[in-house]
Design a protein around this motif. Structure first.
Motif, PDB file in Angstrom:
ATOM      1  N   ARG A   1      -4.884  59.023  58.442  1.00 53.10           N
ATOM      2  CA  ARG A   1      -5.188  58.365  56.729  1.00 53.10           C
ATOM      3  C   ARG A   1      -5.372  59.142  56.223  1.00 53.10           C
ATOM      4  O   ARG A   1      -4.427  59.201  54.828  1.00 53.10           O
ATOM      5  CB  ARG A   1      -5.642  56.958  56.686  1.00 53.10           C
ATOM      6  N   GLN A   2      -6.294  59.679  55.977  1.00 56.59           N
ATOM      7  CA  GLN A   2      -6.890  61.279  54.838  1.00 56.59           C
ATOM      8  C   GLN A   2      -5.944  62.173  54.216  1.00 56.59           C
ATOM      9  O   GLN A   2      -5.446  62.668  53.534  1.00 56.59           O
ATOM     10  CB  GLN A   2      -7.497  61.703  54.622  1.00 56.59           C
ATOM     11  N   ALA A   3      -5.584  62.461  56.277  1.00 55.04           N
ATOM     12  CA  ALA A   3      -4.805  63.889  56.201  1.00 55.04           C
ATOM     13  C   ALA A   3      -3.121  63.379  55.879  1.00 55.04           C
ATOM     14  O   ALA A   3      -2.424  64.471  55.344  1.00 55.04           O
ATOM     15  CB  ALA A   3      -4.346  63.898  57.677  1.00 55.04           C
ATOM     16  N   ARG A   4      -2.252  62.242  56.554  1.00 58.16           N
ATOM     17  CA  ARG A   4      -1.216  61.375  55.518  1.00 58.16           C
ATOM     18  C   ARG A   4      -1.602  61.687  54.047  1.00 58.16           C
ATOM     19  O   ARG A   4      -0.497  61.687  52.954  1.00 58.16           O
ATOM     20  CB  ARG A   4      -0.742  60.311  56.298  1.00 58.16           C
ATOM     21  N   GLU A   5      -2.119  60.924  53.577  1.00 60.58           N
ATOM     22  CA  GLU A   5      -2.153  61.411  51.813  1.00 60.58           C
ATOM     23  C   GLU A   5      -2.493  62.402  51.620  1.00 60.58           C
ATOM     24  O   GLU A   5      -1.333  62.713  50.253  1.00 60.58           O
ATOM     25  CB  GLU A   5      -3.545  60.176  51.586  1.00 60.58           C
ATOM     26  N   VAL A   6      -3.024  63.759  52.019  1.00 60.89           N
ATOM     27  CA  VAL A   6      -3.601  65.104  51.662  1.00 60.89           C
ATOM     28  C   VAL A   6      -1.793  65.241  51.827  1.00 60.89           C
ATOM     29  O   VAL A   6      -0.959  66.172  50.427  1.00 60.89           O
ATOM     30  CB  VAL A   6      -4.648  65.786  52.242  1.00 60.89           C
TER      31      VAL A   6
ATOM     32  N   ALA B   1       1.234  64.097  51.528  1.00 58.58           N
ATOM     33  CA  ALA B   1       2.184  63.148  50.867  1.00 58.58           C
ATOM     34  C   ALA B   1       1.918  63.799  49.948  1.00 58.58           C
ATOM     35  O   ALA B   1       3.388  64.048  49.191  1.00 58.58           O
ATOM     36  CB  ALA B   1       2.220  62.104  51.046  1.00 58.58           C
ATOM     37  N   ARG B   2       0.337  64.818  48.803  1.00 61.02           N
ATOM     38  CA  ARG B   2       0.898  64.875  47.796  1.00 61.02           C
ATOM     39  C   ARG B   2       1.263  66.232  47.767  1.00 61.02           C
ATOM     40  O   ARG B   2       1.513  66.990  46.826  1.00 61.02           O
ATOM     41  CB  ARG B   2      -0.980  64.938  47.211  1.00 61.02           C
ATOM     42  N   LEU B   3       1.244  66.900  49.172  1.00 59.47           N
ATOM     43  CA  LEU B   3       1.566  68.025  48.947  1.00 59.47           C
ATOM     44  C   LEU B   3       2.761  68.397  48.976  1.00 59.47           C
ATOM     45  O   LEU B   3       3.652  69.241  48.314  1.00 59.47           O
ATOM     46  CB  LEU B   3       0.710  68.961  50.102  1.00 59.47           C
TER      47      LEU B   3
ATOM     48  N   LEU C   1      -0.344  70.710  44.765  1.00 57.03           N
ATOM     49  CA  LEU C   1      -0.411  72.255  45.398  1.00 57.03           C
ATOM     50  C   LEU C   1      -1.532  72.445  45.673  1.00 57.03           C
ATOM     51  O   LEU C   1      -2.893  73.090  46.191  1.00 57.03           O
ATOM     52  CB  LEU C   1       0.730  73.661  45.076  1.00 57.03           C
ATOM     53  N   ARG C   2      -2.744  71.811  44.972  1.00 56.85           N
ATOM     54  CA  ARG C   2      -4.145  71.365  44.353  1.00 56.85           C
ATOM     55  C   ARG C   2      -4.395  70.624  45.421  1.00 56.85           C
ATOM     56  O   ARG C   2      -6.396  70.485  45.499  1.00 56.85           O
ATOM     57  CB  ARG C   2      -4.697  71.644  43.668  1.00 56.85           C
ATOM     58  N   ALA C   3      -4.240  70.088  46.465  1.00 55.60           N
ATOM     59  CA  ALA C   3      -4.632  68.443  47.471  1.00 55.60           C
ATOM     60  C   ALA C   3      -5.225  69.243  48.572  1.00 55.60           C
ATOM     61  O   ALA C   3      -4.407  70.484  49.125  1.00 55.60           O
ATOM     62  CB  ALA C   3      -3.090  67.492  47.529  1.00 55.60           C
ATOM     63  N   ARG C   4      -6.136  68.865  48.359  1.00 51.48           N
ATOM     64  CA  ARG C   4      -7.817  69.647  49.581  1.00 51.48           C
ATOM     65  C   ARG C   4      -8.122  68.709  50.133  1.00 51.48           C
ATOM     66  O   ARG C   4      -8.053  67.106  50.043  1.00 51.48           O
ATOM     67  CB  ARG C   4      -8.527  70.090  48.796  1.00 51.48           C
TER      68      ARG C   4
END
Length: 463
Positions: free
Chosen positions: A181-186, A188-190, A195-198
């Motif tokens: 879920r965290q990976a999907r959120e990051v 999705a932000r990208l 581009l600063r989503a980490r």
């Protein structure tokens, strides 16, 4: 984790649990057969004390209650005297013949064992009972005692192991779902342009290392996108500058051409030559302007790569000085005795010194001095003219793009937008160098100092 993968892991875990259970069953059987260790000794001593506590027949019957509770209690036992006569038994078979030839215990509660196990058959234990007459407790470890209890222990072991596997897989699944879920959120932000989503790794496990690798990849993507944006801004700025900078000289050029074409025949020769000189000057300005703008845009491209070759600055400076030596009344003096090679791109550095010498020549009254010397890991190039100098505002604007043409100098009426200083600054910074500009009371004229990294040239081996 998908459902199919989860079931695969669970099936593998159950097979492992079954193998562990079979190993446990084999170990229990071997332990009972061979009679090794302190467990069998303690069991036989416990049985011996029960046999001693009361009549032998009654004591043997009391043992039946313990047989169902402990798989270690041997099922075949005999109480015999010194001659081998059986006084009591818990088996329809005769005592094993091995015990008659074995070394018998001499002290009460002393235990001897006849080794067995595996293909040699069950082990036999002999314990001397307390009393005035020598009596012995002979026990055979059949390896099949307490089957109900053993099966209960085996079933409990399998259930406990399967439960532990199920709980472990469930916790792993929940952990992976959280990370997913965290990976999907990051991501999705990208995708939304952030581009600063980490990722924020909480621990350096396998997933934490993957998150750090992803963050490094995202940093590189952000850097590349930033350079692409800079290149796009440079292109846009180039078009704007071309439109802005060409308007005034084009107007001047058009006016001069129309004047010559309409009134050329009626003009005095000197006036006509003046207009033709203006036309040639504006055309030269066009050539320099377009060349400088495209050069600045080119070195700002993300894919641009400079060479890093060891170069002799004295040779480059002499080559560029030759183009200015022909100017009447202008003298160049070069001091490069202590100069070492620098690491850089020959074409770019030639462009730097061409622009620097051009600036000095346009402001100088009669002489330009160039000094090259090594300063630690850098090589310093100082270019000084004997002109009137520059004001504080002009020094602060050096290396910056001007939006209005200014006259280069009193002795040289050519016009400039300051692109030459922009090229100097860009190329020097691209090589990892630095520059300073001095003018005023402490310096006669203007002095431009440029520091470039010295080349690492291997020294020849000493004989």
């Amino acid at each position: 984790m998908s459902r199919s993968i989860w079931w695969r892991f669970f099936a593998i875990s159950m097979v492992f649990a079954l193998l562990m259970s079979l190993a446990y069953l084999w170990l229990m059987r071997e332990t009972s057969l061979s009679g090794r260790g302190g467990v069998q000794r303690s069991v036989l001593l416990f049985v011996a004390r029960i046999v001693e506590d009361g009549p032998i027949d009654e004591s043997m019957r009391r043992l039946d209650g313990y047989l169902a509770d402990s798989p270690e209690v041997p099922r075949q036992m005999w109480v015999v005297d010194a001659t081998g006569r059986v006084l009591a038994a818990r088996s329809a078979n005769a005592p094993p013949l091995d015990w008659l030839a074995a070394d018998r215990p001499q002290q009460p509660h002393e235990m001897h064992r006849i080794a067995g196990g595996g293909l040699r058959g069950p082990a036999v234990g002999i314990v001397r009972l307390a009393g005035s007459e020598p009596r012995y407790l002979v026990a055979r470890f059949t390896g099949l005692p307490g089957r109900p209890l053993l099966m209960q222990q085996l079933a409990a072991f399998v259930i406990a192991l399967a439960g532990a596997v199920f709980l472990g897989l469930t916790l792993i699944t929940l952990y992976l779902r959280l990370r997913s879920r965290q990976a999907r959120e990051v991501i999705a932000r990208l995708e939304a342009g952030d581009l600063r989503a980490r990722f924020v790794p909480e621990r350096l496990d396998a997933l934490g290392v993957l998150m750090l690798d992803f963050n490094r990849m995202a940093d590189e993507i952000e850097r590349l996108v930033g350079r692409l944006q800079q290149a796009e801004d440079a292109r846009r700025s180039l078009l704007q500058e071309l439109g802005h900078d060409l308007r005034t000289p084009l107007t001047s050029l058009r006016t001069s051409i129309e004047t010559v074409s309409v009134h050329g025949q009626a003009m005095p020769e000197l006036e006509r030559e003046a207009f033709i000189g203006i036309i040639n000057s504006e055309l030269e300005y066009f050539v320099r302007l377009i060349d400088d703008l495209f050069f600045i845009a080119d070195i700002a491209e993300p894919h641009y790569r400079k060479n890093s070759d060891p170069l002799a600055l004295a040779d480059i400076l002499r080559s560029e000085m030759a183009a200015f030596q022909a100017r009447e009344g202008l003298r160049f003096r070069l001091d490069a005795k202590d100069a070492g090679p620098v690491s850089g791109d020959r074409m770019l550095l030639a462009r730097v010194f061409r622009n620097a010498l051009d600036n000095a020549a346009r402001h100088a009254r009669g002489q330009v001095d160039i000094a090259v010397a090594a300063e630690g890991p850098m090589v310093r190039v100082a270019i000084q003219d004997d002109g009137p100098g520059m004001g504080a505002q002009a020094i602060a604007a050096f290396g910056q793009r001007r939006h209005q043409r200014l006259q280069a100098g009193a002795a040289n009426p050519s016009m400039s937008l300051g692109l030459g200083s922009v090229i100097i600054r860009t190329i020097v910074e691209l090589h990892g160098g630095r520059w300073t500009l001095e003018s005023g009371a402490a310096v006669q004229g203007t002095r431009l100092c440029i520091w470039l990294p010295a080349a690492d040239v291997p020294r020849p081996a000493s004989g």
